[in-house]
Design a protein around this motif. Structure first.
Motif, short mmCIF file in Angstrom:
data_model
loop_
_atom_site.label_atom_id
_atom_site.label_comp_id
_atom_site.label_asym_id
_atom_site.label_seq_id
_atom_site.Cartn_x
_atom_site.Cartn_y
_atom_site.Cartn_z
N GLU A 85 41.33 1.00 20.39
CA GLU A 85 42.46 0.16 20.79
C GLU A 85 43.69 0.46 19.93
OE1 GLU A 85 40.88 -3.75 20.41
OE2 GLU A 85 40.00 -3.76 22.42
N ILE A 86 43.49 0.58 18.63
CA ILE A 86 44.62 0.86 17.75
C ILE A 86 45.19 2.25 18.04
CG2 ILE A 86 45.37 1.12 15.35
CD1 ILE A 86 43.08 -0.80 14.57
N GLY A 87 44.30 3.23 18.11
CA GLY A 87 44.76 4.60 18.32
C GLY A 87 45.49 4.80 19.63
N ASN A 88 44.91 4.27 20.71
CA ASN A 88 45.52 4.50 22.03
C ASN A 88 46.78 3.68 22.24
OD1 ASN A 88 43.87 6.46 23.63
ND2 ASN A 88 42.24 5.08 23.01
N THR A 89 46.97 2.63 21.45
CA THR A 89 48.20 1.85 21.55
C THR A 89 49.29 2.38 20.64
OG1 THR A 89 46.92 -0.15 22.06
CG2 THR A 89 49.18 -0.48 21.32
N TYR A 113 46.54 4.32 8.59
CA TYR A 113 45.20 3.80 8.86
C TYR A 113 45.12 2.40 8.29
CZ TYR A 113 40.41 4.60 10.44
OH TYR A 113 39.25 4.56 11.14
N TYR A 114 44.09 1.69 8.70
CA TYR A 114 43.95 0.32 8.18
C TYR A 114 43.44 0.35 6.73
CZ TYR A 114 39.23 0.97 10.28
OH TYR A 114 37.99 1.44 10.65
N SER A 115 43.28 -0.83 6.13
CA SER A 115 43.02 -0.92 4.69
C SER A 115 41.71 -0.26 4.29
CB SER A 115 42.99 -2.39 4.26
OG SER A 115 41.82 -3.03 4.74
N GLU A 116 41.63 0.18 3.04
CA GLU A 116 40.43 0.84 2.55
C GLU A 116 39.23 -0.10 2.53
OE1 GLU A 116 37.91 3.81 1.08
OE2 GLU A 116 39.81 3.82 2.19
N ARG A 169 39.65 8.77 8.22
CA ARG A 169 40.85 7.93 8.30
C ARG A 169 41.75 8.36 9.46
NH1 ARG A 169 39.64 8.83 3.00
NH2 ARG A 169 39.38 6.97 1.67
N THR A 170 41.13 8.60 10.60
CA THR A 170 41.85 9.09 11.77
C THR A 170 41.43 8.29 12.99
OG1 THR A 170 41.86 11.33 10.83
CG2 THR A 170 42.33 11.13 13.19
N TYR A 171 42.39 7.89 13.80
CA TYR A 171 42.07 7.12 15.00
C TYR A 171 41.66 8.06 16.13
CZ TYR A 171 44.20 3.06 12.76
OH TYR A 171 44.49 2.03 11.90
N PRO A 172 40.62 7.70 16.89
CA PRO A 172 40.16 8.52 18.01
C PRO A 172 40.87 8.18 19.31
CG PRO A 172 38.66 6.69 17.72
CD PRO A 172 39.75 6.53 16.67
N ILE A 173 40.66 9.01 20.31
CA ILE A 173 41.14 8.74 21.67
C ILE A 173 40.02 8.12 22.50
CG2 ILE A 173 42.01 9.78 23.80
CD1 ILE A 173 43.24 12.00 22.09
N ALA A 174 38.83 8.70 22.40
CA ALA A 174 37.67 8.23 23.16
C ALA A 174 36.43 8.84 22.54
CB ALA A 174 37.77 8.61 24.63
N TYR A 175 35.26 8.26 22.86
CA TYR A 175 33.99 8.81 22.39
C TYR A 175 33.22 9.50 23.50
CZ TYR A 175 35.08 5.53 18.63
OH TYR A 175 35.71 4.84 17.62
#
Length: 224
Positions: A85-89, A113-116, A169-175
């Motif tokens: 949701e975060i990555g695709n938005t 990226y979000y917090s550690e 620490r990388t947002y995906p598109i889909a799995y």
């Protein structure tokens, strides 16, 4: 959003749009906007023309308030959608029009990226779900439950991808889509991608092969 936003659309691809509403107006505006959209979609000839291109060509419209909150999940539900949701938005969408700085403020909050602390919590959680699926596979294989075993392997595979992206620490598109693009181009690991399709290639379904694949995936999870 979707394939059009990151340059992968083909003739007849679905068109995916997102309306980002500020939280204070979301409860009041969402229902009215959805009703207006449904009426517009039913009446506008443009959408009929799109549907003639291919069998499943259509336009999807989602409305969100930008509050990204992890949702509870079960042991057999597969990966959740928090990072998606975060990555695709915020990463992979293309803004077409902005009325305020709300989108920019969300990007400042969630990117790069979000917090550690949350990352460590999420990584441990996802690893736990992945290992749970892998641990079940030899038990199911021994009972001759091969389809259930394969289902667990596929869920574990997607959870492995989720853990891999969190660890980087990388947002995906889909799995389950654009896997080559994501692993080779976004994560920069073409060597790893070469090992992934084989994890789901089963030559003799009713055998111990699914359990062997599970152990291979477990090795990747531990290494990476």
């Amino acid at each position: 959003m979707g394939s059009c936003a990151h340059g992968k659309a083909v003739r007849g691809s679905c068109l995916d749009f997102l309306i980002l509403l500020q939280p204070e107006v979301f409860p009041l505006a969402k229902d009215a906007l959805e009703r207006q959209w449904k009426e517009f979609y039913r009446s506008a000839e443009t959408f009929r023309a799109l549907q003639q291109l291919r069998k499943f060509s259509h336009v999807d419209l989602d409305l969100i308030d930008g509050r990204f909150i992890p949702k509870p999940r079960g042991w057999t539900s597969g990966p959740d959608e928090f990072e998606l949701e975060i990555g695709n938005t915020l990463v992979y969408a293309v803004p077409l029009w902005k009325r305020s700085d709300y989108l920019d403020s969300l990007k400042a909050q969630w990117l790069p990226y979000y917090s550690e602390a949350l990352r460590q919590e999420r990584l441990a959680m996802v690893r736990g779900f992945c290992i749970n699926n892998l641990d079940h596979i030899p038990l199911f294989v021994a009972r001759g439950l091969y389809f259930q075993s394969f289902n667990r392997l596929y869920d574990a595979f997607r959870e492995f991808l989720q853990a891999l992206f969190i660890s980087r620490r990388t947002y995906p598109i889909a799995y389950d889509k654009w896997i080559r693009e994501q692993v080779e181009e976004i994560l920069g690991r073409p060597d790893l991608y070469q090992r992934l399709p084989g994890l789901l290639e089963i030559s003799h379904f009713e055998s111990d092969e699914i359990a062997w694949k599970a152990e291979e995936l477990r090795g990747l999870l531990e290494d990476l």
